[in-house]
Write a protein that holds these residues in place. Structure first.
Motif, PDB file in Angstrom:
ATOM      1  N   GLN A  93      18.110  12.591 -14.546  1.00  0.00           N
ATOM      2  CA  GLN A  93      18.169  11.140 -14.438  1.00  0.00           C
ATOM      3  C   GLN A  93      16.786  10.566 -14.158  1.00  0.00           C
ATOM      4  OE1 GLN A  93      21.086  10.622 -11.391  1.00  0.00           O
ATOM      5  NE2 GLN A  93      22.812  10.682 -12.816  1.00  0.00           N
ATOM      6  N   GLN A  94      16.022  11.226 -13.322  1.00  0.00           N
ATOM      7  CA  GLN A  94      14.667  10.766 -13.030  1.00  0.00           C
ATOM      8  C   GLN A  94      13.801  10.812 -14.276  1.00  0.00           C
ATOM      9  OE1 GLN A  94      13.434  13.372  -9.915  1.00  0.00           O
ATOM     10  NE2 GLN A  94      14.552  12.274  -8.321  1.00  0.00           N
ATOM     11  N   ALA A  95      13.936  11.874 -15.060  1.00  0.00           N
ATOM     12  CA  ALA A  95      13.142  12.000 -16.277  1.00  0.00           C
ATOM     13  C   ALA A  95      13.513  10.922 -17.284  1.00  0.00           C
ATOM     14  CB  ALA A  95      13.331  13.383 -16.885  1.00  0.00           C
ATOM     15  N   ILE A  96      14.806  10.619 -17.405  1.00  0.00           N
ATOM     16  CA  ILE A  96      15.240   9.563 -18.326  1.00  0.00           C
ATOM     17  C   ILE A  96      14.715   8.209 -17.856  1.00  0.00           C
ATOM     18  CG2 ILE A  96      17.256   8.259 -19.107  1.00  0.00           C
ATOM     19  CD1 ILE A  96      18.712  10.899 -19.386  1.00  0.00           C
ATOM     20  N   ALA A  97      14.747   7.965 -16.552  1.00  0.00           N
ATOM     21  CA  ALA A  97      14.240   6.698 -16.026  1.00  0.00           C
ATOM     22  C   ALA A  97      12.744   6.561 -16.289  1.00  0.00           C
ATOM     23  CB  ALA A  97      14.522   6.599 -14.528  1.00  0.00           C
ATOM     24  N   LEU A  98      12.007   7.663 -16.145  1.00  0.00           N
ATOM     25  CA  LEU A  98      10.575   7.639 -16.412  1.00  0.00           C
ATOM     26  C   LEU A  98      10.309   7.342 -17.885  1.00  0.00           C
ATOM     27  CD1 LEU A  98       7.731   8.133 -15.298  1.00  0.00           C
ATOM     28  CD2 LEU A  98       8.036  10.554 -15.815  1.00  0.00           C
ATOM     29  N   GLN A  99      11.082   7.964 -18.762  1.00  0.00           N
ATOM     30  CA  GLN A  99      10.927   7.710 -20.198  1.00  0.00           C
ATOM     31  C   GLN A  99      11.247   6.250 -20.522  1.00  0.00           C
ATOM     32  OE1 GLN A  99      13.666   9.751 -22.739  1.00  0.00           O
ATOM     33  NE2 GLN A  99      12.319   9.614 -24.514  1.00  0.00           N
ATOM     34  N   ARG A 100      12.292   5.708 -19.907  1.00  0.00           N
ATOM     35  CA  ARG A 100      12.674   4.314 -20.135  1.00  0.00           C
ATOM     36  C   ARG A 100      11.550   3.377 -19.697  1.00  0.00           C
ATOM     37  NH1 ARG A 100      17.325   3.946 -17.096  1.00  0.00           N
ATOM     38  NH2 ARG A 100      18.416   5.085 -18.725  1.00  0.00           N
ATOM     39  N   GLU A 101      10.936   3.651 -18.553  1.00  0.00           N
ATOM     40  CA  GLU A 101       9.836   2.823 -18.062  1.00  0.00           C
ATOM     41  C   GLU A 101       8.644   2.871 -19.017  1.00  0.00           C
ATOM     42  OE1 GLU A 101       9.242   0.686 -15.520  1.00  0.00           O
ATOM     43  OE2 GLU A 101      11.403   0.772 -15.197  1.00  0.00           O
ATOM     44  N   GLN A 102       8.321   4.065 -19.518  1.00  0.00           N
ATOM     45  CA  GLN A 102       7.190   4.176 -20.441  1.00  0.00           C
ATOM     46  C   GLN A 102       7.470   3.439 -21.744  1.00  0.00           C
ATOM     47  OE1 GLN A 102       6.265   8.329 -20.869  1.00  0.00           O
ATOM     48  NE2 GLN A 102       4.903   8.284 -19.109  1.00  0.00           N
ATOM     49  N   ASN A 103       8.702   3.527 -22.238  1.00  0.00           N
ATOM     50  CA  ASN A 103       9.048   2.800 -23.462  1.00  0.00           C
ATOM     51  C   ASN A 103       8.963   1.299 -23.238  1.00  0.00           C
ATOM     52  OD1 ASN A 103       9.476   5.169 -24.805  1.00  0.00           O
ATOM     53  ND2 ASN A 103      11.698   5.141 -24.570  1.00  0.00           N
ATOM     54  N   LYS A 104       9.401   0.849 -22.051  1.00  0.00           N
ATOM     55  CA  LYS A 104       9.351  -0.569 -21.724  1.00  0.00           C
ATOM     56  C   LYS A 104       7.907  -1.063 -21.677  1.00  0.00           C
ATOM     57  CE  LYS A 104      10.587  -2.627 -17.588  1.00  0.00           C
ATOM     58  NZ  LYS A 104      11.530  -2.847 -16.497  1.00  0.00           N
ATOM     59  N   ARG A 105       7.044  -0.275 -21.048  1.00  0.00           N
ATOM     60  CA  ARG A 105       5.633  -0.633 -20.955  1.00  0.00           C
ATOM     61  C   ARG A 105       4.996  -0.696 -22.349  1.00  0.00           C
ATOM     62  NH1 ARG A 105       3.791   3.486 -17.913  1.00  0.00           N
ATOM     63  NH2 ARG A 105       5.000   2.672 -16.180  1.00  0.00           N
ATOM     64  N   LYS A 106       5.335   0.264 -23.204  1.00  0.00           N
ATOM     65  CA  LYS A 106       4.785   0.299 -24.561  1.00  0.00           C
ATOM     66  C   LYS A 106       5.256  -0.908 -25.372  1.00  0.00           C
ATOM     67  CE  LYS A 106       4.351   3.190 -28.592  1.00  0.00           C
ATOM     68  NZ  LYS A 106       5.304   3.287 -29.644  1.00  0.00           N
ATOM     69  N   ARG A 107       6.548  -1.261 -25.238  1.00  0.00           N
ATOM     70  CA  ARG A 107       7.061  -2.432 -25.956  1.00  0.00           C
ATOM     71  C   ARG A 107       6.353  -3.704 -25.500  1.00  0.00           C
ATOM     72  NH1 ARG A 107      12.107  -0.231 -25.044  1.00  0.00           N
ATOM     73  NH2 ARG A 107      12.476  -1.705 -23.352  1.00  0.00           N
ATOM     74  N   ARG A 108       6.100  -3.831 -24.193  1.00  0.00           N
ATOM     75  CA  ARG A 108       5.402  -5.016 -23.689  1.00  0.00           C
ATOM     76  C   ARG A 108       4.000  -5.113 -24.265  1.00  0.00           C
ATOM     77  NH1 ARG A 108       6.789  -5.009 -17.241  1.00  0.00           N
ATOM     78  NH2 ARG A 108       8.901  -5.841 -17.403  1.00  0.00           N
ATOM     79  N   GLU A 109       3.274  -3.982 -24.285  1.00  0.00           N
ATOM     80  CA  GLU A 109       1.916  -3.982 -24.823  1.00  0.00           C
ATOM     81  C   GLU A 109       1.923  -4.334 -26.309  1.00  0.00           C
ATOM     82  OE1 GLU A 109       0.395  -0.140 -23.929  1.00  0.00           O
ATOM     83  OE2 GLU A 109       0.260  -0.527 -21.776  1.00  0.00           O
ATOM     84  N   ASP A 110       2.847  -3.769 -27.056  1.00  0.00           N
ATOM     85  CA  ASP A 110       2.931  -4.071 -28.487  1.00  0.00           C
ATOM     86  C   ASP A 110       3.244  -5.548 -28.719  1.00  0.00           C
ATOM     87  OD1 ASP A 110       2.436  -1.426 -29.023  1.00  0.00           O
ATOM     88  OD2 ASP A 110       4.521  -0.919 -29.502  1.00  0.00           O
ATOM     89  N   ARG A 111       4.189  -6.079 -27.932  1.00  0.00           N
ATOM     90  CA  ARG A 111       4.547  -7.489 -28.076  1.00  0.00           C
ATOM     91  C   ARG A 111       3.359  -8.384 -27.723  1.00  0.00           C
ATOM     92  NH1 ARG A 111       9.038  -7.965 -24.825  1.00  0.00           N
ATOM     93  NH2 ARG A 111       7.750  -8.600 -23.072  1.00  0.00           N
ATOM     94  N   ARG A 112       2.621  -8.022 -26.681  1.00  0.00           N
ATOM     95  CA  ARG A 112       1.465  -8.817 -26.285  1.00  0.00           C
ATOM     96  C   ARG A 112       0.421  -8.820 -27.401  1.00  0.00           C
ATOM     97  NH1 ARG A 112      -0.431  -6.189 -21.810  1.00  0.00           N
ATOM     98  NH2 ARG A 112       1.222  -7.125 -20.586  1.00  0.00           N
ATOM     99  N   ARG A 113       0.152  -7.636 -27.996  1.00  0.00           N
ATOM    100  CA  ARG A 113      -0.816  -7.556 -29.099  1.00  0.00           C
ATOM    101  C   ARG A 113      -0.361  -8.391 -30.295  1.00  0.00           C
ATOM    102  NH1 ARG A 113      -0.590  -2.029 -29.498  1.00  0.00           N
ATOM    103  NH2 ARG A 113      -1.047  -1.324 -27.422  1.00  0.00           N
TER     104      ARG A 113
END
Length: 137
Positions: A93-113
């Protein structure tokens, strides 16, 4: 020789059946969450893993100490029953949460660009229209 293992747990989380694939290698755990629609049969899960193994996106590795297996057969049986009822482990569960956070961060950066590029494009368009209006003066 170093050994690793992979384990898949399929459980129902309303309204979908999900599979959590855990793989451990060299003391690190990586997890991938797979969403199935209807309840998958064993051969469907196996066929999915065989055909999509390279496309699976695993979480970043999480380090942790793996406990030694219990030698007592009654304890092993009880533990197997708990795993069937319990579903996914806390490290997974911790690993899935970490992956979800990284995907969220990547989506934010892509949207900002994308937004910045769109704003720059609109600015250039406004500037070009302004120059066209004052062409003959």
């Amino acid at each position: 020789m170093e050994q690793g293992y992979a384990r898949i747990t399929v459980c129902f989380e309303a309204p979908f059946w999900i599979g959590v694939l855990e793989r451990e290698w060299g003391g690190t755990l990586e997890v991938c969450k797979i969403v199935f629609g209807a309840e998958p049969r064993d051969y469907e899960v196996y066929a999915f893993l065989v055909s999509h193994w390279r496309e699976l996106r695993f979480s970043p590795p999480v380090t942790g100490v793996r406990r030694a297996e219990a030698a007592n057969p009654k304890r092993a049986r009880r533990k197997a029953g708990q795993q069937l009822r319990g579903g996914v482990g806390t490290r997974a569960q911790q690993a899935i949460a970490l992956q979800r956070e990284q995907n969220k961060r990547k989506r934010r950066e892509d949207r900002r660009r994308r937004d910045e590029a769109e704003e720059a494009r609109r600015f250039q368009l406004r500037r070009q229209k302004k120059k066209e209006k004052h062409r003959g003066r």
